[in-house]
Scaffold this active site. Structure first.
Site, PDB file in Angstrom:
ATOM      1  N   GLY A   1       0.818  -1.203   0.000  1.00 29.00           N
ATOM      2  CA  GLY A   1       0.000   0.000   0.000  1.00 29.00           C
ATOM      3  C   GLY A   1       0.850   1.251   0.000  1.00 29.00           C
ATOM      4  O   GLY A   1       2.070   1.193   0.116  1.00 29.00           O
TER       5      GLY A   1
ATOM      6  N   ASP B   1      11.154 -10.155   2.136  1.00 30.24           N
ATOM      7  CA  ASP B   1      11.265  -9.171   1.061  1.00 30.24           C
ATOM      8  C   ASP B   1      12.331  -8.141   1.415  1.00 30.24           C
ATOM      9  O   ASP B   1      12.094  -6.937   1.402  1.00 30.24           O
ATOM     10  CB  ASP B   1       9.914  -8.499   0.809  1.00 30.24           C
TER      11      ASP B   1
ATOM     12  N   VAL C   1       2.390   4.877   1.220  1.00 26.28           N
ATOM     13  CA  VAL C   1       2.890   5.371   2.492  1.00 26.28           C
ATOM     14  C   VAL C   1       2.874   6.904   2.482  1.00 26.28           C
ATOM     15  O   VAL C   1       3.296   7.524   1.513  1.00 26.28           O
ATOM     16  CB  VAL C   1       4.329   4.875   2.740  1.00 26.28           C
TER      17      VAL C   1
END
Ligand SMILES: *[C@@H]1O[C@H](CO)[C@@H](O)[C@H](O)[C@H]1NC(C)=O
Ligand SMILES: *[C@@H]1O[C@H](CO)[C@@H](O)[C@H](O)[C@H]1NC(C)=O
Ligand SMILES: *[C@@H]1O[C@H](CO)[C@@H](O)[C@H](O)[C@H]1NC(C)=O
Ligand SMILES: *[C@@H]1O[C@H](CO)[C@@H](O)[C@H](O)[C@H]1NC(C)=O
Ligand SMILES: *[C@@H]1O[C@H](CO)[C@@H](O)[C@H](O)[C@H]1NC(C)=O
Length: 674
Positions: free
Chosen positions: A351, A464, A353
């Site tokens: 999403g 990640d 930021v």
């Protein structure tokens, strides 16, 4: 110029610590201090170091054999004498104390590698060592003040209740060197408190030390629902609705108003009968009133926070945290200027930021999740509470969360200097990162991952790890972002195989990219790639060597084998004052991390050890995964030989292959509905 400014800032911070004699820190997990006087250093082959090694061994073995929770040792004589002491909280279990002794010693030596004097505070224990005599003394430097940001609903009332509780605890702690207890606060809250003195102090020393701490409450914690004030010799801590100590050990059960024994004895004289009746009536009325109060409390909570309501039943400890971590949506909207474009910091995998500024001036980063609906809200809150407990200076801190309709927001601390990729892949900014800074960044990332893997309670695999997930603070310390996402997104952490790949090709270990098998060793692989990028200043995929485009690990490996590892190093570094020896050692460590065989890759614990200790000899690296013998378009490497062993993975697999031959950064398939 940037660097000059940085130095000035740290100097300023240092000065303010020395002058004001205290520092305000907001980290919750632990704090440490490397001695007041930086000039009191020892070298790696000194007698002091050997004495310190012995002292470390002594403390650890004392903790192994003795469960008293307080251990001291003195090794050597004169200027090289090492005095060390460690004390655990009285209410922690012996095995936790033992591991705290071990961890604190390891961590402190890592954090303060050369100062003779150092202190560290954990939740469960405090460790100090020095060449000066530290026993039976009150040491008030440094005093550290930590407060929770949230204000109590009625601050004056709260301060009054807190003061009473702390006064009571101080009385007990003076005798026992340890006290815990609770008191009612405003609005049916409960304040929990803890005080402890170093067990070697006398009663009067303990009182003096605690008085000193309490004198600081006004400075940090007035009206705040939680806080800690600590120095090397004593500590105090309080929370609201968050029972953080073990009541069964620490406390005799709180004295309940006992019905006098007369009510139970057989009533004989008439005179006493009326008295008994009165007592019974009083007791019954008392019970009814208590029930009413309980019902009121329950109703209130239900009304105020439907999201955290079910926590009431099963997890008392988390009620306080859930409330103190939940932010009001309106507040966040205002803070981020209604999620305006100009406040947008970037778009991450989970999403967008946004930067925000709270009314009190605190800067935050707000992640607006695109999470889909694959997890219930309650489950999500539980995960947020867990992830928020992960606190380490090399991790971006999760401050809280916020819900409104379908909106789900995560609130993080704001880290000023953007992410690592903005520096290392930028031809101009790259020159700001000299070797000293890059080495510090590498070490910090390693410690952050180690914490996720081994030291935190949750054992998190990042999955990640990449340059854009490493943020830099004002002093260029690295902070890892986006950890715990697998938990928040309900991807099973404990299971070793997943069909939902979270990650970025190029950083992903082959076994994960192809078969979805992840383990701590897949993070180690990503770390290795990251280290090579930091060293070379080149992106893994778009790495260019003359006409050839190949991946960085293959290039490093080839040069390593041919005895020309210096070719891998960023030219800016090659001509600088940094230690070539250190750089080459880092290449070596990185090559160990990207080895194809999972079992050959080191753990993060050994990576941290290798980075810290130059005497540690390194294994010889074997061929990296995805190794390409020479030019583009050649045979697919052995790593992809098993293509068809799992039919369902074929599409993932072909992607991996394409990465090797493409100079563009391949992005992942989006595992989540947006
Ligand atoms: C002592 O070590 C610290 C870092 O550990 C360093 O900043 C300081 O300059 C050293 N002091 C001397 C005199 O070498
Ligand atoms: C543990 O250590 C304490 C303090 O050094 C000592 O008083 C106590 O006797 C020891 N207990 C055992 C079982 O060795
Ligand atoms: C500790 O070591 C420093 C430097 O080695 C020395 O100046 C100082 O006097 C020592 N302190 C004590 C108490 O021995
Ligand atoms: C807490 O109270 C103080 C003093 O009244 C005030 O200045 C501050 O803004 C309040 N902080 C929050 C987060 O409400
Ligand atoms: C609290 O202490 C008791 C008694 O030592 C122990 O059985 C229990 O496991 C402890 N609880 C926690 C959460 O550590």
């Amino acid at each position: 110029m940037i660097l000059v400014n940085l130095r000035e800032t740290s100097l300023l911070i240092l000065c303010s610590i020395l002058i004001c004699n205290f520092s305000v820190v907001r980290s919750d997990k632990y704090n440490h201090a490397c001695g007041r006087d930086n000039s009191v250093n020892y070298t790696s082959n000194s007698l002091y170091k050997r004495n310190l090694d012995t002292a470390q061994a002594n403390l650890i073995s004392a903790a192994d054999t003795n469960s008293s929770g307080f251990y001291t040792t003195s090794v050597g004589n004169g200027l090289d004498q090492v005095n060390a002491l460690v004390y655990c909280r009285d209410d922690v279990q012996p095995d936790i104390c033992r591991s705290c002794v071990k961890d604190s010693m390891n961590e402190l030596r890592e954090l303060c590698p050369s100062t003779k004097e150092a202190d560290i505070w954990y939740d469960e224990c405090v460790l100090r060592y020095s060449n000066a005599s530290i026993f039976n003394n009150v040491e008030t430097w440094p005093t550290v003040l930590i407060s929770v940001q949230r204000n109590a609903s009625d601050m004056d009332q709260f301060n009054k209740n807190l003061r009473e509780l702390l006064d009571k605890l101080k009385g007990e702690a003076t005798q026992q060197k340890f006290a815990t207890g609770s008191a009612s606060g405003p609005d049916f809250t409960t304040i929990y408190g803890l005080m402890q003195c170093s067990p070697d102090l006398s009663s009067t020393q303990c009182t003096r030390c605690l008085d000193g701490l309490m004198g600081n409450i006004q400075l940090c914690c007035s009206g705040k629902i939680g806080g800690r004030i600590i120095n090397p010799s004593c500590l105090l801590r309080f929370t609201t609705n968050d029972l953080f100590y073990n009541e069964t050990v620490a406390d005799a059960p709180p004295p309940q108003p006992q019905p006098p024994p007369t009510s139970q004895s057989a009533p004989v004289p008439d005179d006493n009968n009326t008295r008994t009746i009165i007592i019974v009536v009083v007791v019954i009325v008392g019970i009814v009133v208590m029930l009413l109060v309980l019902v009121c409390i329950f109703k209130r909570k239900q009304k105020k926070r439907p999201a955290t309501e079910t926590l009431l039943n099963d997890n008392v400890e988390d009620i306080g945290s859930a409330e103190s971590l939940q932010y009001d949506f309106g507040t966040i909207e205002v803070a981020t200027n209604y999620f305006s474009e100009s406040n947008k910091l970037g778009q991450g995998g989970f999403g967008a930021v946004y930067k925000g500024t709270l009314q009190n001036g605190e800067e935050i980063a707000v992640k607006r999740l695109s999470r889909g609906s694959n997890q219930g809200q309650q489950e999500f809150i539980n995960e947020v509470l867990l992830v928020a407990k992960l606190q380490h200076r090399n991790l971006v801190r999760l401050l809280g969360f916020c819900f409104e309709g379908t909106e789900e927001l995560l609130i993080y601390e704001f880290v000023p200097n953007a992410s690592l990729d903005h520096f290392i892949f930028d031809s101009v900014k790259r020159s700001c990162l000299d070797w000293e800074i890059r080495y510090k960044i590498i070490g910090g990332i390693a410690r952050g991952i180690l914490y996720l893997h081994e030291d935190s309670r949750l054992r998190i695999i990042h999955r990640d790890l990449k340059a854009s997930n490493v943020l830099l603070d004002a002093e260029m310390n690295p902070k890892i972002a986006d950890f715990g996402m697998a938990r928040l997104f309900n991807l099973d952490e404990t299971q070793g195989i997943t069909n939902r790949i979270v990650g970025t090709y190029g950083y992903m270990a082959p076994e994960y990219a192809m078969y979805g098998q992840f383990s701590v060793k897949s993070d180690v692989f990503s770390f290795g790639v990251l280290v090579l990028e930091i060293l070379s200043g080149q992106k893994n995929h778009s790495f260019q060597n003359g006409e050839n485009v190949e991946d960085l690990a293959s290039f490093a490996w080839k040069n390593w084998r041919e005895g020309t590892p210096a070719n891998v190093i960023d030219p800016i570094l090659r001509n600088s004052s940094g230690s070539i020896h250190e750089m080459i050692r880092c290449i070596h460590i990185a090559l160990l991390c990207v080895q194809e065989n999972v079992a050959d890759r080191p753990t993060m614990a050994s990576v941290v050890l290798m980075l810290n200790s130059f005497s540690h000899t390194l294994a010889v690296p074997s061929e990296p995964a995805f190794f390409m013998p020479s030019r583009i378009g050649q045979e697919v490497s052995s790593a992809t030989d098993n293509t068809n062993s799992r039919g369902s993975n074929r599409s993932v697999n072909s992607k991996v292959n394409s990465v090797k031959y493409s100079i563009n950064e391949a992005s992942i398939t989006d595992p989540y509905p947006r």
